[in-house]
Design an enzyme around this catalytic site. Structure first.
Site, mmCIF file in Angstrom:
data_model
loop_
_atom_site.group_PDB
_atom_site.id
_atom_site.type_symbol
_atom_site.label_atom_id
_atom_site.label_comp_id
_atom_site.label_asym_id
_atom_site.label_seq_id
_atom_site.Cartn_x
_atom_site.Cartn_y
_atom_site.Cartn_z
ATOM 1 N N GLU A 199 -24.154 -2.936 -9.360
ATOM 2 C CA GLU A 199 -24.624 -2.731 -8.001
ATOM 3 C C GLU A 199 -23.456 -2.264 -7.141
ATOM 4 O OE1 GLU A 199 -27.804 -3.238 -7.691
ATOM 5 O OE2 GLU A 199 -28.297 -3.606 -5.597
ATOM 6 N N CYS B 13 -43.070 9.046 34.868
ATOM 7 C CA CYS B 13 -43.460 10.100 35.816
ATOM 8 C C CYS B 13 -44.526 9.636 36.810
ATOM 9 C CB CYS B 13 -43.941 11.335 35.069
ATOM 10 S SG CYS B 13 -45.531 11.086 34.258
ATOM 11 N N GLU C 63 -27.187 -15.414 -11.407
ATOM 12 C CA GLU C 63 -26.197 -14.536 -10.765
ATOM 13 C C GLU C 63 -26.629 -14.253 -9.340
ATOM 14 O OE1 GLU C 63 -26.116 -10.961 -13.080
ATOM 15 O OE2 GLU C 63 -25.628 -12.065 -14.904
ATOM 16 N N CYS D 12 -44.068 15.310 31.873
ATOM 17 C CA CYS D 12 -43.418 13.993 31.948
ATOM 18 C C CYS D 12 -42.010 14.060 31.348
ATOM 19 C CB CYS D 12 -44.271 12.973 31.190
ATOM 20 S SG CYS D 12 -43.449 11.395 30.981
ATOM 21 N N SER E 178 -36.316 -2.474 -13.303
ATOM 22 C CA SER E 178 -36.033 -3.336 -12.152
ATOM 23 C C SER E 178 -36.583 -4.722 -12.487
ATOM 24 C CB SER E 178 -36.630 -2.762 -10.876
ATOM 25 O OG SER E 178 -38.010 -2.624 -11.044
ATOM 26 N N LEU E 179 -36.518 -5.625 -11.533
ATOM 27 C CA LEU E 179 -36.897 -7.004 -11.845
ATOM 28 C C LEU E 179 -38.159 -7.408 -11.107
ATOM 29 C CD1 LEU E 179 -33.375 -8.661 -11.538
ATOM 30 C CD2 LEU E 179 -34.593 -8.084 -13.631
ATOM 31 N N ASP F 69 0.825 -1.211 0.000
ATOM 32 C CA ASP F 69 0.000 0.000 0.000
ATOM 33 C C ASP F 69 0.862 1.264 0.000
ATOM 34 O OD1 ASP F 69 -2.053 -1.699 0.129
ATOM 35 O OD2 ASP F 69 -2.823 -1.067 2.109
ATOM 36 N N ALA F 70 1.953 1.198 0.773
ATOM 37 C CA ALA F 70 2.796 2.386 0.921
ATOM 38 C C ALA F 70 3.346 2.840 -0.428
ATOM 39 C CB ALA F 70 3.932 2.102 1.883
ATOM 40 N N GLU F 71 3.645 1.870 -1.297
ATOM 41 C CA GLU F 71 4.204 2.242 -2.596
ATOM 42 C C GLU F 71 3.143 2.948 -3.442
ATOM 43 O OE1 GLU F 71 6.563 -0.791 -4.350
ATOM 44 O OE2 GLU F 71 6.449 0.133 -6.341
ATOM 45 N N TYR G 55 -23.130 -5.682 -13.745
ATOM 46 C CA TYR G 55 -23.905 -6.845 -14.171
ATOM 47 C C TYR G 55 -24.586 -6.719 -15.528
ATOM 48 C CZ TYR G 55 -27.596 -4.186 -11.763
ATOM 49 O OH TYR G 55 -28.450 -3.214 -11.337
ATOM 50 N N LYS H 282 -31.485 -14.889 -15.605
ATOM 51 C CA LYS H 282 -31.644 -14.145 -16.865
ATOM 52 C C LYS H 282 -31.556 -15.094 -18.052
ATOM 53 C CE LYS H 282 -29.112 -10.306 -14.778
ATOM 54 N NZ LYS H 282 -27.886 -9.505 -14.719
ATOM 55 N N LYS I 68 -27.699 -11.916 -6.421
ATOM 56 C CA LYS I 68 -28.360 -10.610 -6.390
ATOM 57 C C LYS I 68 -27.714 -9.806 -5.266
ATOM 58 C CE LYS I 68 -32.939 -8.470 -6.348
ATOM 59 N NZ LYS I 68 -32.633 -7.421 -5.424
ATOM 60 N N ASP J 75 -26.809 -6.998 -2.689
ATOM 61 C CA ASP J 75 -27.704 -6.103 -1.960
ATOM 62 C C ASP J 75 -27.040 -4.741 -1.747
ATOM 63 O OD1 ASP J 75 -29.950 -5.304 -0.720
ATOM 64 O OD2 ASP J 75 -29.628 -6.426 1.130
ATOM 65 N N LYS K 145 -36.030 -13.828 -4.377
ATOM 66 C CA LYS K 145 -35.615 -13.167 -3.130
ATOM 67 C C LYS K 145 -35.574 -14.183 -1.998
ATOM 68 C CE LYS K 145 -36.483 -8.921 -2.484
ATOM 69 N NZ LYS K 145 -35.751 -7.681 -2.313
ATOM 70 N N CYS L 261 -49.531 8.601 28.521
ATOM 71 C CA CYS L 261 -49.312 9.435 29.694
ATOM 72 C C CYS L 261 -49.684 10.841 29.236
ATOM 73 C CB CYS L 261 -47.838 9.372 30.088
ATOM 74 S SG CYS L 261 -47.342 10.742 31.133
ATOM 75 N N ASP M 266 0.616 4.618 -2.286
ATOM 76 C CA ASP M 266 0.405 5.945 -1.690
ATOM 77 C C ASP M 266 1.487 6.929 -2.116
ATOM 78 O OD1 ASP M 266 -1.802 4.939 -0.495
ATOM 79 O OD2 ASP M 266 -0.871 4.645 1.480
ATOM 80 N N CYS N 114 -47.562 5.855 34.413
ATOM 81 C CA CYS N 114 -46.480 6.118 33.449
ATOM 82 C C CYS N 114 -45.151 5.678 34.067
ATOM 83 C CB CYS N 114 -46.433 7.602 33.120
ATOM 84 S SG CYS N 114 -44.947 8.060 32.205
HETATM 85 S S1 IVH Z 1 -30.128 -7.206 -13.484
HETATM 86 C C1 IVH Z 1 -33.057 -5.136 -16.316
HETATM 87 N N1 IVH Z 1 -28.392 -8.446 -11.945
HETATM 88 O O1 IVH Z 1 -31.568 -5.928 -8.136
HETATM 89 C C2 IVH Z 1 -32.322 -5.900 -15.304
HETATM 90 N N2 IVH Z 1 -29.761 -6.784 -10.962
HETATM 91 O O2 IVH Z 1 -34.800 -5.122 -9.286
HETATM 92 C C3 IVH Z 1 -31.553 -5.090 -14.376
HETATM 93 N N3 IVH Z 1 -29.305 -6.370 -8.601
HETATM 94 O O3 IVH Z 1 -32.368 -2.853 -9.592
HETATM 95 C C4 IVH Z 1 -31.115 -5.768 -13.162
HETATM 96 N N4 IVH Z 1 -27.682 -7.840 -8.394
HETATM 97 O O4 IVH Z 1 -30.128 -3.065 -8.451
HETATM 98 C C5 IVH Z 1 -29.372 -7.522 -12.008
HETATM 99 N N5 IVH Z 1 -26.790 -9.580 -10.735
HETATM 100 C C6 IVH Z 1 -27.740 -8.659 -10.794
HETATM 101 C C7 IVH Z 1 -28.117 -7.900 -9.673
HETATM 102 C C8 IVH Z 1 -29.150 -6.966 -9.796
HETATM 103 C C9 IVH Z 1 -28.401 -6.907 -7.771
HETATM 104 C C10 IVH Z 1 -30.301 -5.350 -8.215
HETATM 105 C C11 IVH Z 1 -30.441 -4.207 -9.178
HETATM 106 C C12 IVH Z 1 -31.880 -4.159 -9.580
HETATM 107 C C13 IVH Z 1 -32.534 -4.999 -8.528
HETATM 108 C C14 IVH Z 1 -33.678 -5.813 -9.061
#
Ligand code: IVH
Length: 667
Positions: free
Chosen positions: A169, A406, A112, A426, A82-83, A33-35, A221, A285, A114, A116, A309, A421, A37, A403
């Site tokens: 993500e 009080c 894949e 109080c 979103s999914l 790390d020092a290098e 992703y 997917k 997911k 968080d 999920k 209360c 930096d 209470c």
């Molecule tokens: S694909 C059109 N792949 O999960 C597809 N999403 O609603 C776009 N997420 O908003 C999403 N890991 O923020 C995809 N391997 C992954 C993911 C991923 C996390 C999140 C992403 C998305 C939400 C699903």
């Protein structure tokens, strides 16, 4: 220009980018790390000496640049979908059936993890990272480029000079999350509920140095645009992203059969705890891009993918006791104290039981083994009691008649489940009232957490909100964990709060039935606290949004002797009691020029800050956007306006200078 310096800068870029990639993406550092930096320090110095050599893709950007005033809006070039969620095996089999029906030929799935965290979009122009944004509502997000540049695994320059937009993500690894919460707790700051909130909170800071200090990471992703790179499948696309220098998740796997997908899910349900980052499910997917296109998307989500999920993590622990808390409005809430357990990244020791009815309904006794989870992954909740594990030593719980703070008699108001209360003196209510007064959406006094308030109250330094403005450095220095620096910061925050616009004070006073929105309406209508204090119930009822309950409560509140006295004290302390925000559009103004117009502000404004201009335009019904497109109605250009002004001119959009804007705003 010094050619030698230019050459060295180039060398340093290349070395630092390489070391950075090895460390953050490959997880295989080749130098100490020092290098790193040292080389970075050398580059910083050269850039100071030769500012013309500093480029937007310089590795020095990673330490966090200037503090921003606000995040600009970014219109996504392709919507951030979103999914659809799946929670059961059945949901997944249904999805599989739908795909089979729509796609006649053979196909494969890619599974894949997911991750968080929060979705971000990254744009590269000729291989250089030029813009990063949040998802927002899917159409328009916020420009958080400066914060994203601090994430080591986001390349600032790609291995090929391609123009591409990718999605991924951003997240906080478990270990960084634990360390962050530990230091926050030591400093008396509220810990984050989970790594996702911590990541989102870090990326929403206007000071990029905060994000730089938080050890964030990313997995990319997807490719968002039709970047013309000649791949036919999603998985080839991910491999291509690897070659460009992105960090993708390597646990992805291809399957043909839904049973194998289910197997993969089962494995990760078991193994997820061992990962160094949080995952909340598995994304499935369809791999072929042609088949993805064939399946298409609904307004919100693609039909070619689904997110399984994981069920909320549930753990068993002992309910050791039931404590009583008295809230700001006197409501007495029973709270379970639990033998500490880890759930979804944090240690849980308490869970609200809400009221006596719920305790009866769930048949909860003190000493019970209970199942606990985090609702919405944040708020701990007792799911049920394990009746079979009772020994007979468990104790029934009853709400008190007095209470706990009080000792005055508690009452159950008409139509309410809660016990209250109703003693205005109080101490528990007063303390909660103080916490509310300083909270973010009220007077927003940073550094005054619950622990500090509790100390101030118990040391009798503060008995009402006016006392906060009388605190001295000497008094604060005596408190636990208060050094000179934090005392000064706190005094500055208290001083700054004096300038708040009236609605914050009104909300902070905690008048019953007056929430944030009503406080704003009242402030905009009456403009000063004096005229509000003089208002009758009829005056108040004349305002559209104010009903009888609220009107009564406001008048009763301001009639009280102690409230009148308190207002005098706050005034004497120089606390602002006037509304200084924008006024809402009145009926007469409703033909205002700005209503429904999309306006873009660019360049430096002299008389207004961007935020002020935005607020005033919005108050007049305008919509302020961060990027110029065909939909833009007006561009206001300050000094040094650049590409947005050019674009507006090329699209033939009306352009004003600041004077013209002010003239119209002040009309
Ligand atoms: S694909 C059109 N792949 O999960 C597809 N999403 O609603 C776009 N997420 O908003 C999403 N890991 O923020 C995809 N391997 C992954 C993911 C991923 C996390 C999140 C992403 C998305 C939400 C699903």
């Amino acid at each position: 220009m010094d050619l030698q310096a230019a050459k060295r800068v180039k060398e340093l870029h290349s070395l630092l980018n390489q070391y950075n990639y090895e460390y953050h993406v490959l997880d295989q550092p080749t130098v100490p790390d020092a290098e790193y930096d040292q080389l970075l320090a050398e580059l910083i110095k050269l850039e100071e000496q030769y500012p013309q050599l500093k480029t937007p893709d310089s590795p020095t950007e990673r330490v966090g640049g200037a503090v921003l005033e606000m995040f600009e809006k970014v219109e996504h070039r392709t919507q951030m979908l979103s999914l659809t969620n799946a929670f059961t095996e059945n949901d997944l089999r249904d999805f599989d059936r739908r795909v089979h029906q729509a796609v006649e030929e053979d196909f494969s799935y890619v599974c894949e993890l997911k991750i968080d965290g929060l979705a971000v979009s990254l744009r590269y122009e000729n291989g250089v990272f030029i813009q990063g944004s949040t998802r927002g509502d899917g159409m328009v997000g916020e420009n958080i480029t400066a914060n994203l540049k601090t994430i080591g695994s986001i390349p600032l320059r790609l291995n090929k000079a391609v123009s591409i937009e990718v999605r991924g993500e951003a997240y906080m690894p478990k270990r960084s999350f634990e360390l962050l919460n530990k230091t926050r707790e030591q400093k008396g700051e509220e810990p984050f509920a989970n790594p996702r909130n911590a990541a989102a909170g870090s990326l929403r800071q206007l000071d990029p140095r905060i994000a730089a200090s938080r050890n964030l990471d990313i997995f990319v992703y997807a490719i968002a645009d039709d970047a013309n790179i000649g791949v036919l499948t999603h998985s080839e696309g991910l491999d291509f992203l690897d070659t460009l220098g992105f960090k993708t998740n390597k646990e992805r796997k291809k399957f043909k059969d839904i049973d194998d997908v289910l197997q993969y899910i089962e494995e990760w349900t078991e193994k997820r705890g061992n990962l160094p980052y949080e995952i909340d499910g598995i994304v499935i997917k369809v791999d072929s891009l042609a088949q993805q296109e064939e399946l298409g998307a609904t307004a919100k989500s693609p039909r070619w993918a689904i997110a399984y999920k994981f069920p909320a993590e549930e753990v068993v622990t002992v309910l050791e006791d039931i404590e009583l808390n008295v809230g700001r409005t006197g409501v007495i809430t029973p709270t379970a104290t639990l033998a500490p357990v880890r759930i979804a990244g944090t240690t849980v020791q308490r869970a609200s039981l809400h009221n006596e009815d719920l305790i009866r309904e769930k048949d909860i006794k003190i000493g019970d083994y209970v199942v606990v989870k985090k609702a919405g992954d944040i708020i701990p909740e007792v799911v049920n009691v394990l009746i079979d594990r009772r020994t007979g030593d468990e104790k029934d719980f009853h709400m008190p008649k007095q209470c706990p703070a009080c000792e005055s008699d508690v009452v159950r108001l008409d139509g309410e489940v809660a016990l209250r209360c109703i003693n205005p003196k109080c101490p528990a209510q007063i303390q909660e009232g103080l916490i509310h007064f300083v909270s973010r959406n009220a007077m927003n006094i940073e550094g005054l957490g619950e622990k500090v308030i509790s100390q101030l109250f118990h040391e009798r330094l503060v008995k009402d909100v006016a006392d906060l403005y009388k605190l001295t450095a000497e008094q604060l220095l005596h408190l636990e964990r208060m050094g000179e620096k934090s005392v000064q910061n706190l005094l500055n925050a208290i001083e700054a709060s004096k300038g708040n616009s009236l609605e914050r004070l009104l909300f902070g006073l905690g008048i019953r039935h007056v929430g944030e929105k009503a406080a704003k309406t009242l402030a905009q209508h009456f403009l000063t606290i004096d005229s509000l204090m003089k208002a009758t119930v009829e005056d108040l009822l004349a305002i559209n949004e104010i009903g009888e309950k609220m009107a009564d409560s406001i008048v009763t509140f301001f009639e009280k002797e102690e409230v009148i006295e308190l207002m005098k004290e706050l005034k004497a302390a120089n606390v602002n009691m006037e509304y200084n925000g924008p006024l809402p559009i009145s009926a007469e103004e409703s033909d205002s020029f700005f209503i429904g117009k999309t306006i873009v502000l660019t360049g430096k404004l002299q008389q207004l800050t961007r935020n002020e201009a935005k607020e005033r335009l919005e108050a007049l019904g305008g919509k302020v956007s961060g990027s110029v497109s065909k939909k833009t109605d007006l561009v206001v250009a300050g000094t040094d306006a650049g590409s947005k002004l050019k674009k507006a001119q090329s699209l033939g959009i009306e352009v004003w200078n600041e004077e013209r804007l002010l003239e119209k705003l002040n009309k």
